[in-house]
Design a protein around this motif. Structure first.
Motif, mmCIF file in Angstrom:
data_model
loop_
_atom_site.group_PDB
_atom_site.id
_atom_site.type_symbol
_atom_site.label_atom_id
_atom_site.label_comp_id
_atom_site.label_asym_id
_atom_site.label_seq_id
_atom_site.Cartn_x
_atom_site.Cartn_y
_atom_site.Cartn_z
ATOM 1 N N GLY B 339 36.959 51.066 97.623
ATOM 2 C CA GLY B 339 37.758 50.810 96.236
ATOM 3 C C GLY B 339 37.968 51.867 95.394
ATOM 4 N N MET B 340 37.788 53.028 95.969
ATOM 5 C CA MET B 340 37.761 54.506 94.985
ATOM 6 C C MET B 340 39.305 54.576 94.442
ATOM 7 S SD MET B 340 37.030 58.199 95.925
ATOM 8 C CE MET B 340 36.484 59.427 95.079
ATOM 9 N N THR B 341 39.327 54.615 93.291
ATOM 10 C CA THR B 341 40.780 55.318 92.419
ATOM 11 C C THR B 341 40.677 56.370 91.755
ATOM 12 O OG1 THR B 341 40.311 53.549 90.942
ATOM 13 C CG2 THR B 341 41.896 53.019 92.703
ATOM 14 N N VAL B 342 41.301 57.462 91.907
ATOM 15 C CA VAL B 342 40.903 58.666 90.925
ATOM 16 C C VAL B 342 42.138 58.638 90.016
ATOM 17 C CG1 VAL B 342 40.930 61.133 91.188
ATOM 18 C CG2 VAL B 342 40.256 59.918 93.142
ATOM 19 N N SER B 343 41.642 59.136 88.702
ATOM 20 C CA SER B 343 42.508 59.203 87.670
ATOM 21 C C SER B 343 42.323 60.770 87.190
ATOM 22 C CB SER B 343 42.131 58.558 86.448
ATOM 23 O OG SER B 343 40.893 58.198 86.233
ATOM 24 N N VAL B 344 43.481 61.378 86.541
ATOM 25 C CA VAL B 344 43.427 62.709 86.261
ATOM 26 C C VAL B 344 43.927 62.761 84.614
ATOM 27 C CG1 VAL B 344 45.640 63.073 87.130
ATOM 28 C CG2 VAL B 344 44.351 64.938 86.682
ATOM 29 N N TYR B 345 43.181 63.567 84.103
ATOM 30 C CA TYR B 345 43.371 63.828 82.658
ATOM 31 C C TYR B 345 43.376 65.382 82.091
ATOM 32 C CZ TYR B 345 41.091 59.224 82.801
ATOM 33 O OH TYR B 345 40.895 58.244 83.065
ATOM 34 N N SER B 346 44.352 65.461 81.177
ATOM 35 C CA SER B 346 44.524 66.919 80.781
ATOM 36 C C SER B 346 43.330 67.315 80.201
ATOM 37 C CB SER B 346 45.708 66.789 79.879
ATOM 38 O OG SER B 346 45.853 68.092 79.142
ATOM 39 N N GLU B 347 42.657 68.425 80.285
ATOM 40 C CA GLU B 347 41.462 68.867 79.860
ATOM 41 C C GLU B 347 41.328 68.708 78.458
ATOM 42 O OE1 GLU B 347 38.538 71.288 78.041
ATOM 43 O OE2 GLU B 347 40.601 72.018 78.169
ATOM 44 N N ARG B 348 42.258 69.093 77.660
ATOM 45 C CA ARG B 348 42.102 68.956 76.311
ATOM 46 C C ARG B 348 42.099 67.811 75.700
ATOM 47 N NH1 ARG B 348 46.570 72.682 73.225
ATOM 48 N NH2 ARG B 348 45.413 72.050 71.342
ATOM 49 N N PHE B 349 42.435 66.400 76.273
ATOM 50 C CA PHE B 349 42.381 65.165 75.646
ATOM 51 C C PHE B 349 41.228 64.646 76.425
ATOM 52 C CE2 PHE B 349 46.800 66.498 75.330
ATOM 53 C CZ PHE B 349 46.774 66.582 73.920
ATOM 54 N N ALA B 350 40.287 65.271 77.219
ATOM 55 C CA ALA B 350 39.260 64.505 77.856
ATOM 56 C C ALA B 350 38.157 65.319 77.555
ATOM 57 C CB ALA B 350 39.381 64.710 79.588
ATOM 58 N N ARG B 351 37.790 65.502 76.199
ATOM 59 C CA ARG B 351 36.438 66.248 75.909
ATOM 60 C C ARG B 351 35.434 65.243 75.160
ATOM 61 N NH1 ARG B 351 39.122 71.683 73.210
ATOM 62 N NH2 ARG B 351 39.982 72.379 75.000
ATOM 63 N N PRO B 352 34.282 65.198 75.352
ATOM 64 C CA PRO B 352 33.697 66.084 76.456
ATOM 65 C C PRO B 352 33.966 65.743 77.799
ATOM 66 C CG PRO B 352 32.146 64.658 75.357
ATOM 67 C CD PRO B 352 33.599 64.389 74.741
ATOM 68 N N ASP B 353 34.242 64.171 78.165
ATOM 69 C CA ASP B 353 34.555 63.944 79.245
ATOM 70 C C ASP B 353 35.588 62.527 79.238
ATOM 71 O OD1 ASP B 353 33.181 61.160 79.548
ATOM 72 O OD2 ASP B 353 31.377 62.541 78.965
ATOM 73 N N PRO B 354 36.414 62.283 80.180
ATOM 74 C CA PRO B 354 37.365 61.359 79.819
ATOM 75 C C PRO B 354 36.769 60.095 79.397
ATOM 76 C CG PRO B 354 37.652 62.292 82.057
ATOM 77 C CD PRO B 354 36.155 62.727 81.576
ATOM 78 N N GLY B 355 35.550 59.601 79.693
ATOM 79 C CA GLY B 355 35.074 58.413 79.244
ATOM 80 C C GLY B 355 34.819 58.073 77.824
#
Lengths: 111, 899
Positions: B339-355
């Motif tokens: 059930g793995m799904t990968v998401s990708v974020y622009s680094e500048r909008f994912a600080r310090p991490d996407p969560g």
């Protein structure tokens, strides 16, 4: 003699440029000429004339030179530049189109 | 073409030969006038009559001249320069006003600059690498599980090699703590184990030596090299230029220093900053503390993955490409990747991490709002000052208007003055803000990790301050400018200087109401944050941090093997427990709110893992026998660990209540079994006890499952253990004695994080964010309070000074001093009371919006509102009282002669 009519906004530029097609003139002369040619109907106030002249000069449609007037006083004479002539033609065509369009509407309304 | 040349030469002329141009204008108009007179005379008028008629027709000559000058496009430049000169002269003329205004603005803009500087450094600034906008951060979910940001090394390799169409490069790194020791001097540092292409993908150049090469980090154990961060090299190694080639022991194993990373590069995020870099493959094989199959085991997920998008690739296309691989992985490896799904974020909008990026942005927005309010309070003060000045300048403006200055022109002049003032204040504020930013950066947070809150000046900070100053100038200048330009010329010229109408005071009082309200809001927010901090500090953490000191160590660093290490620990514990005053002492691998802790996936017997979900990840601690006694954590069922739980005896574990409730609800957990998955050997542990829940991480929400293992059965090389000592004696004395004990047993063993346990809770994972938040909010609240009080004081003292005459009459007619005092205080009280009411409503509305950031305190907390209202009210009345005292001392004869 009926009361002089106020000029429609924007038409003063056109009148000044048209007046200057014959020869270089100073401000007073321009005002007089417009008044005479329009059979005293159009009267140009100084308050409007000089700002308009300065604006037209700044935009490069007319050029100013100092010279001697009829009574040998130094006066500022305005003349049409080449760009100003083209501009006048363009604006004149626009004006004719506009006035004939208004005429059409008025005639249609009358019938 | 010629037209443009003519236009340019005309503008040059009006710019640089203004006087000539003005003279010509004069001549031209005079000529017209003379012709008109001559025409009038020839029409039959007398000379005097003709002149009068011509003049009348002409209208205001000066106005006409100004209109003609306005036709020159360059006029505004002249006007501006003129206004600027005039403005400077005005400011110089009243240095007191100028100083107060600039200082006030400097405080407001400085606070904004400093806070924005921190936010800029943490959130907005692109990484100091090549084409930072192409960098993306990857994360994934399994089924409906939480968003995870760490991948297994095997998954990373598959994702990297199969998405080359979207990513020009992809790298991975993992973070952890390692003991670093150079020439006998040992230290502990946050390290990143990076894939070989880490530095080449970011296109960084070494400050010294070289960085890790793409060819390194493929073969386990083959490349024992280390790259130091600039700040670590500077702070810990004194910028030693000859460091290259030296050997640094990493957890006791020699690694060669090959280079120093560039200055200002802290890894992908500045808090915490990475201090040293090693090749990824160095984590595997025989490295202590790492399971042997880390390179291939897909359950071991501890790698952050960053990709560089190809030019033209979008986040959507990259996400699609990644999920093709993810689907393949989930069918191929259902046990680990289902059930793995990968998401990708622009680094500048994912600080310090996407969560957590969203939360951090909200915090940033909150503080920008608070600090903007401080600036607004400062603006109200300046607007008030300007209004007073504007009232005094009504005559000046009327004279200007009479001399032909248009309304726009007057407004422009007033605005030029206020903007000039604001820009001067902005400049001072920028300097103050830069100093403030540096002050924030130099606050010693007592962290075991590098935290870079502020990375210095950049154009964003300048642009922000400049925009703030400009906006301030327009805002504070607009009201007085419009007011003055509207003033009636005739009335102003006829009236005496004492013309300040009550209406203007009403507007100024309104400004003060807003100031009191704004200040109340800031103080309430600060109060709620402070109460949140107190609430989390006094919330039931499940353990007792008082009277405990901590020392952290790893005997592997001085070369002790498992047997020697255990013997060492046993002697340390025995001797410290025997010290006078020591109630108990114990060792643990996981400290609450600490920067590191152990976790692992568990296989639990008698528990059915939900289909499609990965194994549960649980935090645990490896502890010595008297841990529960030391921490005051009660054992609810079964027994604690004893000296008998040693290597060779049955493997045992103690679980937390939450662990028991989650996996074995309504069953007796004693005697149940479970196993970890990632150890070198994964024995089945038998549960012998249940401990009461204690918070090891996170301050809010339900407490997660946790389990404990005895140190004697689970000794791991290269693992830090924290010695916790509960003693009634002074912490300093206990620490000194404990250091003495350790030194007598192992003279060279380095000790880290020597602190009281309460200090140890002030970490990024613990109270630190609450403390920073409460501290910043309190500073802003105090600033707001000062600004509001200056406002109250200013308005009351101004209005009393205007009423000197009236007060004199009242006194002369027999009014008592106390009556006068009451009269003035009543006026002040009315303003302050209105401000308090408006402020309470606004504060409550604002607190509701930010209630997510409050812990253990309601946004309507009565105590906070009450205390803040009382404090603010008292200080405000004091600000009224001072001018009121001055007023009642007025001598009636002097007051009546006044003016």
């Amino acid at each position: 003699m009926s009361k002089p009519t106020d000029l429609v906004q924007g038409t003063l530029d056109l009148l000044i440029l048209r007046t200057l097609t014959h020869e270089p003139m100073h401000g007073w002369g321009i005002a007089q000429r417009i008044q005479i040619v329009s059979n005293q109907v159009l009267q140009v106030r100084q308050g409007a004339l000089y700002p308009a002249l300065h604006r037209l000069e700044q935009q490069g449609w007319i050029r100013a030179e100092w010279g001697d007037s009829e009574n040998n006083r130094r006066a500022k004479f305005y003349s049409l530049t080449k760009a100003g002539q083209k501009y006048l033609q363009r604006e004149k065509a626009n004006w004719e189109r506009l006035s004939s369009a208004i005429g059409l509407v008025l005639d249609e309304a009358r019938s | 073409m010629t037209r443009w040349l003519a236009k340019i030469s005309l503008r040059m002329r009006s710019l640089f030969h203004r006087r000539t141009a003005d003279g010509e204008l004069d001549t031209e108009l005079r000529f017209h006038l003379e012709r008109q007179i001559a025409a009038n005379v020839s029409a039959g008028m007398s000379q005097a009559e003709a002149r009068r008629a011509a003049m009348r027709e002409f209208g205001g000559v000066e106005q006409l001249k100004e209109e003609c000058r306005d036709m020159r496009d360059t006029n505004y430049i002249h006007d501006f320069l003129h206004d600027l000169r005039f403005g400077l002269r005005m400011l110089r003329k009243s240095p007191g006003f100028t100083a107060v205004a600039i200082l006030t603005l400097a405080l407001g803009i400085g606070a904004n600059t400093a806070i924005f500087g921190v936010i800029d450094s943490l959130l907005l600034r692109p990484l100091p690498v090549e084409n930072p906008s192409q960098l993306t951060v990857l994360a994934f979910r399994q089924g409906n599980g939480p968003l995870l940001t760490q991948f297994s090394i095997a998954d990373f390799r598959d994702l990297c090699s199969q998405t080359a169409g979207s990513f020009s490069d992809m790298m991975g790194f993992q973070l952890g703590f390692d003991g670093l020791s150079l020439e006998g001097k040992a230290d502990r540092a946050l390290t990143a184990y990076v894939s070989g292409n880490f530095f080449s993908m970011l296109d960084l150049k070494a400050h010294l030596g070289r960085l890790i090469l793409p060819s390194e980090g493929e073969t386990p154990g083959a490349d024992p090299v280390i790259v130091l961060s600039y700040s670590y090299w500077k702070a810990h190694l004194g910028s030693d230029q000859r460091i290259i080639g030296k050997k640094i022991l990493v957890n006791g194993r020699p690694n060669t220093v090959v280079g120093v990373a560039p200055q200002g590069f802290y890894g992908l995020y500045p808090a915490p900053g990475v201090e040293a870099y090693l090749p990824l493959a160095m984590v595997s094989s025989d490295e202590p503390g790492w399971p042997s199959d880390v390179m291939v085991n897909r359950i071991l997920q501890n790698l952050y993955v960053v990709g560089r998008l190809r030019p033209g690739a979008t986040l959507q296309s990259a996400g699609a490409a990644l999920n093709v691989v993810a689907r393949r992985l989930s069918t191929q490896y259902p046990e680990s990747n289902k059930g793995m799904t990968v998401s990708v974020y622009s680094e500048r909008f994912a600080r310090p991490d996407p969560g957590t990026a969203g939360t951090l942005m909200k915090v940033a927005a909150l503080f920008l709002t608070l600090v903007a309010m401080v600036l607004l309070l400062a603006c109200a003060n300046i607007a008030n000052l300007l209004l007073v000045r504007a009232t005094g300048r009504e005559r000046e403006m009327a004279v200007r208007a009479a001399l032909g200055a248009g309304r726009n022109r007057l407004v422009r002049q007033m605005l030029t003055e206020s903007i000039l003032l604001a820009l001067l204040g902005g400049l001072a504020g920028l300097l103050l803000g830069l100093w403030g930013g540096r002050a924030i950066a130099s606050i010693d947070l007592h962290q075991a990790v590098e935290v870079h809150l502020y990375s210095g000046f950049d154009w964003r900070i300048f642009a922000y301050s400049f925009a703030a100053a400009l906006l301030t100038g327009v805002l504070v200048g607009m009201v007085p400018a419009l007011r003055v330009s509207r003033a009636h010329i005739g009335a102003a010229l006829h009236e005496s200087g004492r013309s300040i109408a009550a209406g203007k005071n009403r507007f100024r009082s309104g400004l003060v109401v807003l100031q009191v309200a704004g200040s109340l809001m800031l103080l309430v927010i600060a109060g709620l944050f402070a109460r949140s901090l107190v609430a989390v500090q006094h919330s039931n953490l499940g353990f007792d941090p008082q009277n405990v000191v901590e020392l952290t160590m790893d005997p592997t660093e001085v070369g002790l093997n498992e047997t020697q290490g255990l013997a060492f620990y046993n002697s340390v514990l025995a001797r410290i427990n025997a010290l006078p005053g020591v109630q108990s002492a114990a060792l643990t691998s996981t400290v609450p709110m600490g920067n590191y802790g152990s976790n692992d996936y568990v296989k639990v017997s008698d528990y059915q893992n939900p289909a499609g979900q990965g194994l549960p990840l649980v935090f645990y601690g490896v502890i010595s026998a008297r841990f529960f006694e030391t921490m005051h954590i009660p054992i609810l069922r079964g027994r604690s660990f004893t000296e008998g739980d040693v290597s060779g005896s049955p493997y045992v574990a103690i679980v937390s209540q939450a662990f028991a409730n989650r996996f074995w609800p309504k069953q007796n957990p004693i005697g149940k079994h479970f196993a970890k998955v990632s150890g070198a050997t994964n024995p089945l542990y038998e549960v012998v006890g249940v401990a009461k829940d204690a918070r090891f991480s996170g301050l809010t929400g339900p407490i997660g499952p946790f389990f404990y293992l005895p140190l004697a059965q689970n000794y791991a090389l290269g693992t830090l253990q924290t010695l916790q000592i509960r003693s009634a004696a002074a912490p300093d004395a206990v620490i000194r004695e404990a250091q003495g004990v350790v030194r007598s047993l192992a003279p060279d063993l380095p000790l880290f994080s020597i602190q009281t346990m309460e200090e140890g809770l002030d970490t990024l994972n613990g109270f630190l964010l609450f403390q920073l938040g409460a501290g910043f909010a309190a500073a802003l609240g105090l600033l707001g309070l000062i600004l509001a009080m200056v406002g109250v004081y200013g308005v009351i003292s101004y209005s009393t000074s205007q009423r000197t005459h009236e007060i004199g009459i009242r006194v002369a007619l027999g009014a008592q001093q106390s009556e006068i005092l009451r009269m003035i205080l009543r006026q002040g009280f009315l303003i302050v009371a209105m401000g308090l009411i408006v402020g309470s409503v606004a504060a409550f509305a604002f607190a509701r919006v930010i209630s997510n950031f409050l812990v253990g305190v309601s946004p309507a907390d009565p105590a906070t509102y009450l205390i803040v209202t009382i404090v603010l009210g008292l200080v405000a009345l004091l600000a009224c009282y001072i001018p009121a005292r001055r007023a009642i001392r007025v001598d009636p004869t002097v007051a009546l002669r006044y003016e």
